[in-house]
Design a protein around this motif. Structure first.
Motif, PDB file in Angstrom:
ATOM      1  N   PHE A 125       7.813   2.772  10.851  1.00  0.00           N
ATOM      2  CA  PHE A 125       7.073   2.880   9.598  1.00  0.00           C
ATOM      3  C   PHE A 125       7.982   3.462   8.519  1.00  0.00           C
ATOM      4  O   PHE A 125       7.954   3.041   7.367  1.00  0.00           O
ATOM      5  CB  PHE A 125       5.837   3.763   9.805  1.00  0.00           C
ATOM      6  N   GLN A 126       8.811   4.414   8.948  1.00  0.00           N
ATOM      7  CA  GLN A 126       9.722   5.057   8.001  1.00  0.00           C
ATOM      8  C   GLN A 126      10.643   4.022   7.350  1.00  0.00           C
ATOM      9  O   GLN A 126      10.738   3.961   6.133  1.00  0.00           O
ATOM     10  CB  GLN A 126      10.544   6.126   8.734  1.00  0.00           C
TER      11      GLN A 126
ATOM     12  N   VAL B  50       8.363   3.232   4.175  1.00  0.00           N
ATOM     13  CA  VAL B  50       8.743   4.342   3.318  1.00  0.00           C
ATOM     14  C   VAL B  50      10.085   4.098   2.646  1.00  0.00           C
ATOM     15  O   VAL B  50      10.253   4.337   1.452  1.00  0.00           O
ATOM     16  CB  VAL B  50       8.763   5.663   4.119  1.00  0.00           C
ATOM     17  N   GLU B  51      11.056   3.583   3.425  1.00  0.00           N
ATOM     18  CA  GLU B  51      12.389   3.392   2.857  1.00  0.00           C
ATOM     19  C   GLU B  51      12.530   2.051   2.141  1.00  0.00           C
ATOM     20  O   GLU B  51      13.576   1.743   1.595  1.00  0.00           O
ATOM     21  CB  GLU B  51      13.452   3.478   3.966  1.00  0.00           C
TER      22      GLU B  51
ATOM     23  N   ILE C 157       0.841  -1.205   0.000  1.00  0.00           N
ATOM     24  CA  ILE C 157       0.000   0.000   0.000  1.00  0.00           C
ATOM     25  C   ILE C 157       0.870   1.246   0.000  1.00  0.00           C
ATOM     26  O   ILE C 157       0.627   2.206  -0.735  1.00  0.00           O
ATOM     27  CB  ILE C 157      -0.944   0.008   1.222  1.00  0.00           C
ATOM     28  N   GLY C 158       1.894   1.196   0.846  1.00  0.00           N
ATOM     29  CA  GLY C 158       2.785   2.354   0.959  1.00  0.00           C
ATOM     30  C   GLY C 158       3.362   2.716  -0.396  1.00  0.00           C
ATOM     31  O   GLY C 158       3.444   3.897  -0.749  1.00  0.00           O
ATOM     32  N   ARG C 159       3.751   1.698  -1.164  1.00  0.00           N
ATOM     33  CA  ARG C 159       4.336   1.978  -2.468  1.00  0.00           C
ATOM     34  C   ARG C 159       3.279   2.412  -3.463  1.00  0.00           C
ATOM     35  O   ARG C 159       3.478   3.357  -4.222  1.00  0.00           O
ATOM     36  CB  ARG C 159       5.073   0.746  -2.974  1.00  0.00           C
ATOM     37  N   ALA C 160       2.132   1.705  -3.453  1.00  0.00           N
ATOM     38  CA  ALA C 160       1.077   2.022  -4.428  1.00  0.00           C
ATOM     39  C   ALA C 160       0.536   3.421  -4.204  1.00  0.00           C
ATOM     40  O   ALA C 160       0.210   4.127  -5.164  1.00  0.00           O
ATOM     41  CB  ALA C 160      -0.042   0.991  -4.321  1.00  0.00           C
ATOM     42  N   GLN C 161       0.423   3.809  -2.953  1.00  0.00           N
ATOM     43  CA  GLN C 161      -0.211   5.087  -2.648  1.00  0.00           C
ATOM     44  C   GLN C 161       0.790   6.205  -2.379  1.00  0.00           C
ATOM     45  O   GLN C 161       0.407   7.305  -2.033  1.00  0.00           O
ATOM     46  CB  GLN C 161      -1.123   4.928  -1.427  1.00  0.00           C
ATOM     47  N   ARG C 162       2.064   5.866  -2.506  1.00  0.00           N
ATOM     48  CA  ARG C 162       3.117   6.826  -2.218  1.00  0.00           C
ATOM     49  C   ARG C 162       2.926   7.436  -0.840  1.00  0.00           C
ATOM     50  O   ARG C 162       2.856   8.662  -0.664  1.00  0.00           O
ATOM     51  CB  ARG C 162       3.145   7.928  -3.285  1.00  0.00           C
TER      52      ARG C 162
END
Lengths: 123, 891
Positions: free
Chosen positions: B262-263, B267-268, B93-98
């Motif tokens: 989470f970072q 994110v990373e 999700i993080g990647r798909a939704q930036r």
């Protein structure tokens, strides 16, 4: 002195018939076939009665009746309206305009004379 | 050992970290950083979970509470091993939704709600600040240990706050330099990640080194240590199942929700597959980190003087034994733990603060001035940098004013309980499409409030909450006692706050989600989050455009209606030179489709819908269809209403028209009856009057004959009238049967002219014809056609008022058919009467002249209709002119 009557009618055969009947009965008959000049003719002749057709070239019998009734001289003039359009509303229209009597064609000669005598009796 | 040496070594270490970060950034930008994507780097970066609290504090924890410290490692291990699929979903999700942060995740999931962004950001800042303070404290304390060693006093030096300030400032500089280099957080911080990976190695090596030294250097091997452990209070430690479970759960939840975790986790993350390695490598790392905790604690307790701070055993044991190098390594390990945590936390928090608080505020102050993009870019960078400074300043101030009185582990747990308030909204958002913004906000606010009231604020000691208030509740309300809600006592404050805040948080989250209604955007985002896998599996590129076009067609049909959508798709496919319904999903086509759809659902939704399917983004077609279905139902309903009201007004209009027609018909019928009555009664009047005269025997001779002739004429007139009426009735009823014969036009005209001449009335008429032109053979009902001609010629005889009446009959072939014109030299018909001459009883002249009933032209018109031709009056011909047109087929 013979009583004067003006016939306002455009059918030649009918004019001829009425003229014959009334003249025979002692009336002084004036015939007028044109609706437009009919009122003038009435003013000139000063008749004791009018026989008025409804469907006339130029002007309808109703209009002529209306104008006559508007003139004090002819407000009480006996007007016998003759019409071939025997519908109820035609009679109502004529009554509303102050017609003296209303007859539907065809009529019997005797009846015509009787009615004419009746409406001119007081004069 | 000289503290100047220590500081120098620290500075060298920091300079080394700068170099690593700088180099990694450079490599990454140059595209040579493939190894930066290695799962090992990713796994090591996860080690920021192990902060100074874990590095130093675990030993202290073990010394105080036995094996309870294991829960801190157990939670993340369970997440990595058992909740691997949650992580994978988060990462996807993080990647798909930036997604840029935890706050962004929650905000984005619930319809890009900024309110939620602000709540989570606040929660994160408030929850993380003590944690940052904790790191500053640990660095300060560890430095103080060396200083104390110098002076021999064993006390914390008086310049500790200054030390903390320097550390905080240094960290701020590092974070600003490597954390705010790029604007797009998804471009990732390779430098930072690499630096913390190096730090992860340093702290592991340091702890292992100390552990090995303690076990084999000080205690003579594992067997001896085991015996020492058996003899220590740790061996008497009893497992409290509830507390154990609660703390394990707490650390597991915190592992998912901590902003810094989470970072690095989401994110990373560069590649989803890194998770596979991390799922075993990170638990291994944790295992190694925890391996020597108990031995160090036991040996520390045994060898160091009574009252020594067990939180610092990792440092003080080597120091006490004169192993300055090892102590230095341990110090660097702790330093690494603290700095890596602070750096990542500062990046994560500054992203949240600038994205969810500073930028929205700035934009609302600017009032539309944000159109200058370069301007905004600078503002965002400044906001990030300032936010980093502010976050670290908060940490420093907290450290400064909390007095560092709490044991490190306690502060850590308080922070954990605060940040896990995000968990219900996060997990609910990932797995439950019914979760709504209102539910998330309610749960978060309640959980946050309870945490603050029951745990965070009391942690400041008696300054905020007086002891009697803690004992009897606010205003003496017993069931509101901060650490014993509803009078339930006996739970440790942490467990108490955790249970109550999460229970109420979750309850409100579910209840409010159930009773509130998601906005379309929330619905869409919810679908994208919950079903992220379904559809990233089906993720397609332009190559498989057919399936895409098919999905688009299905969606378009639901929105626009089947026929319209199919027509559009077919037309577009045809324009691309393809047959069938499925055009290539070219940008032109998509743009067109979007325009068409936006007519139905609005531009924004149309864009989103098309984008979701064609862009291959993360929403399943099924979810989109649900949205489309709703739209369609609404559209259908409204179009039904529209249709109904249209139908009503149409019916009303029809009724009105019918009424007018009926009125018209009624008037016409009255007029017609009146006319018939007149036409019948007029001859009757003459017949009756003369019949009576003749019967009376009052006349004889010529007069008698004359009157009898009149009666005869009138009888004939009546008969003719009746004939005409019947003829017209038959024609109008359409019951006439045509008797088609073959004849030349000339012959038909001859017959008509002869018949018209033989009629009694009328004047002599000079008829001119061009017989050559009349040599046309007709296939028609010649009797009926002749009847029309007779009528026209008879009219000319009757009505032509010229001195020498003349009628010209002119035949021509025109495009419209065979045309026969009849033009006389009379005065013609007045223009205002032209329109009515074909109506029944429309005699223009007086009775006498006409002789007929006025039905002739009406009958002629009906006849011409039946013959497929026309009859019309030709104006402007000098005299009366009639044009009869016959279809050429008949000619």
């Amino acid at each position: 002195m013979a009583k004067r009557v003006v016939i306002v009618e455009d059918e030649p055969n009918i004019i001829e018939a009425i003229n014959f009947i009334l003249s025979r009965d002692g009336w002084d008959v004036t015939v007028h076939a044109n609706g437009e000049t009919a009122v003038d003719a009435v003013r000139a002749v000063r008749p004791d009665a009018i026989l008025l057709d409804v469907m006339l070239p130029g002007r309808s019998g109703y209009d002529i009746l209306k104008e006559l009734r508007a003139d004090p001289d002819f407000a009480a003039l006996p007007v016998l309206m003759l019409t071939a359009r025997g519908q109820k509303k035609d009679r109502e229209m004529a009554d509303a305009l102050g017609v003296t009597r209303f007859m539907t064609k065809p009529f019997s000669n005797a009846e015509l004379l009787a009615v004419l005598g009746e409406i001119t009796a007081g004069a | 050992m000289n503290s100047n040496v220590l500081i120098s070594v620290s500075l060298v270490y920091v300079a080394f970290l700068f170099l690593v970060a700088f180099g990694a950034d450079k490599w990454a930008r140059a595209g040579r950083g493939a190894w930066l994507r290695s799962p090992i780097v990713y796994t090591l970066s996860l080690s920021i979970y192990c902060t100074a609290w874990t590095f130093y504090g675990a030993v202290g924890y073990a010394a105080r509470s036995g094996l309870e410290f294991v829960t801190i490692y157990l939670g993340p291990t369970l997440v990595m091993v058992g909740w691997w699929w949650i992580l994978r979903k988060l990462v996807r999700i993080g990647r798909a939704q930036r997604i840029t942060s935890v706050a962004d995740l929650i905000s984005s999931r619930y319809g890009k709600s900024n309110l939620l962004g602000v709540i989570v950001t606040t929660l994160a800042v408030v929850g993380t600040t003590p944690y940052i303070a904790l790191q500053l404290q640990s660095v300060t304390l560890s430095l103080a240990v060396f200083s104390a060693e110098d002076s021999g006093t064993g006390l914390v030096t008086s310049d500790a706050p200054a030390t903390a300030l320097w550390v905080a400032a240094g960290l701020a500089v590092f974070t600003v330099m490597f954390g705010t280099r790029n604007l797009d957080v998804n471009e990732r911080h390779h430098g930072v990640v690499t630096a913390i990976a190096v730090e992860a190695v340093v702290k592991l090596v340091a702890l292992l080194a100390v552990g090995i030294f303690v076990v084999w250097g000080l205690s003579g091997g594992a067997a001896n240590v085991a015996r020492m452990i058996d003899a220590s209070p740790i061996a008497e430690w009893q497992l409290d199942g509830g507390r154990w479970a609660a703390l394990t759960f707490l650390s597991a939840a915190a592992f998912l929700t901590l902003p810094r975790m989470f970072q690095v986790l989401v994110v990373e993350n560069v590649d989803e597959n890194q998770l596979a390695t991390a799922s075993w490598a990170f638990p291994l790392y944790l295992f190694l980190m925890s391996l020597f905790v108990v031995p160090i604690a036991v040996v520390g307790l045994a060898r160091l003087p009574e009252g020594s701070n067990p939180d610092l055993f990792v440092l003080t044991l080597p120091l006490a034994e004169g192993h300055n190098g090892l102590a230095m390594l341990a110090f660097l390990g702790g330093f690494s733990s603290a700095t890596s945590m602070v750096i990542v936390a500062a990046i994560a928090l500054s992203t949240m603060v600038s994205n969810h608080i500073v930028m929205p505020l700035w934009l609302s102050f600017r009032q539309g001035g944000a159109s200058v993009s370069g301007d905004v870019r600078n503002i965002v960078l400044i906001a990030r940098r300032v936010s980093i400074g502010v976050v670290l300043a908060f940490g420093y101030l907290y450290y400064r004013f909390s007095g560092g009185g709490e044991a490190l582990a306690a502060i850590g747990l308080i922070s954990f309980v605060g940040i896990v308030q995000v968990l219900p909204a996060m997990l609910g958002g990932l797995f439950w499409r019914g979760a709504t913004r209102v539910g998330a906000a309610a749960g978060l606010i309640a959980g946050f409030a309870i945490w603050a009231y029951a745990l965070f604020l009391p942690s400041f000691g008696t300054a905020l909450f007086a002891p009697e208030m803690m004992a009897t509740g606010p205003w003496g309300i017993g069931w509101l006692r901060p650490q014993a809600f509803f009078g339930i006592e006996g739970m440790a404050p942490v467990v108490h706050a955790l249970v109550w805040s999460l229970v109420i948080n979750s309850a409100l989250f579910f209840t409010f989600s159930l009773v509130s209604f998601p906005t379309p955007l929330e619905r869409l985002q919810g679908a994208q989050f919950v079903n992220v896998f379904e559809h990233s599996k089906a993720r397609r590129g332009w190559a498989s455009g057919v399936a895409e076009a098919e999905d688009l067609l299905i969606m378009a049909q639901r929105i626009m209606g089947g026929a319209q959508a199919q027509a559009l798709f077919r037309a577009q496919a045809a324009a691309q030179g393809k047959s069938g319904y499925l055009p290539d999903t070219t940008p032109e086509f998509l743009e067109r489709l979007e325009r068409e759809l936006s007519g139905s659902v609005g531009a924004a939704t149309a864009h989103a819908m098309v984008g979701q399917i064609a862009g291959g983004a993360a929403v399943s077609v099924k979810d989109l269809m649900a949205v489309a279905d709703e739209t369609q139902q609404m559209l259908e309903y409204s179009s039904q209403l529209e249709a109904k009201s249209e139908e009503l007004s149409r019916t009303a209009r029809q009724l009105q028209e019918a009424n007018e027609k009926l009125t018209q018909l009624s008037i016409q019928k009255d007029a017609f009856l009146s006319q018939i009555s007149h036409e019948l009664r007029t001859p009757m009047t003459s017949i009756r009057a003369f019949s009576e005269i003749l019967r009376d025997g009052a006349v004889d001779g010529p007069a008698q004959h004359h009157y009898a002739s009149i009666i005869e004429d009138e009888a004939i007139r009546l008969t003719r009238l009746l004939d005409d009426l019947l003829d017209l009735a038959v024609l109008e009823a359409g019951q006439v049967t045509l008797n088609v014969q073959s004849a030349t036009l000339g012959a038909v005209l001859d017959r008509a002219v002869a018949a018209a001449r033989s009629a009694t009335d009328g004047r002599p008429l000079d008829i001119r014809r061009d017989r050559a032109r009349e040599d046309v053979t007709l296939e028609t009902d010649t009797d009926r056609l002749s009847q029309v001609f007779i009528n026209i010629i008879a009219n000319a005889r009757k009505y032509c008022d010229a001195a020498k009446p003349r009628l010209t009959i002119w035949v021509s072939k025109q495009e419209s058919g065979l045309v026969i014109d009849f033009i006389d030299n009379g005065a013609g018909i007045p223009a205002d009467a032209e329109a009515m001459i074909f109506e029944k009883f429309s005699r223009l002249t007086d009775q006498q002249k006409a002789g007929g009933a006025g039905l002739g032209l009406a009958i002629s018109r009906e006849i011409m209709n039946k013959l497929g031709g026309t009859i019309a009056y030709l104006p402007g011909q000098g005299g009366a002119a009639f044009r009869v047109t016959l279809p050429l087929a008949a000619g």
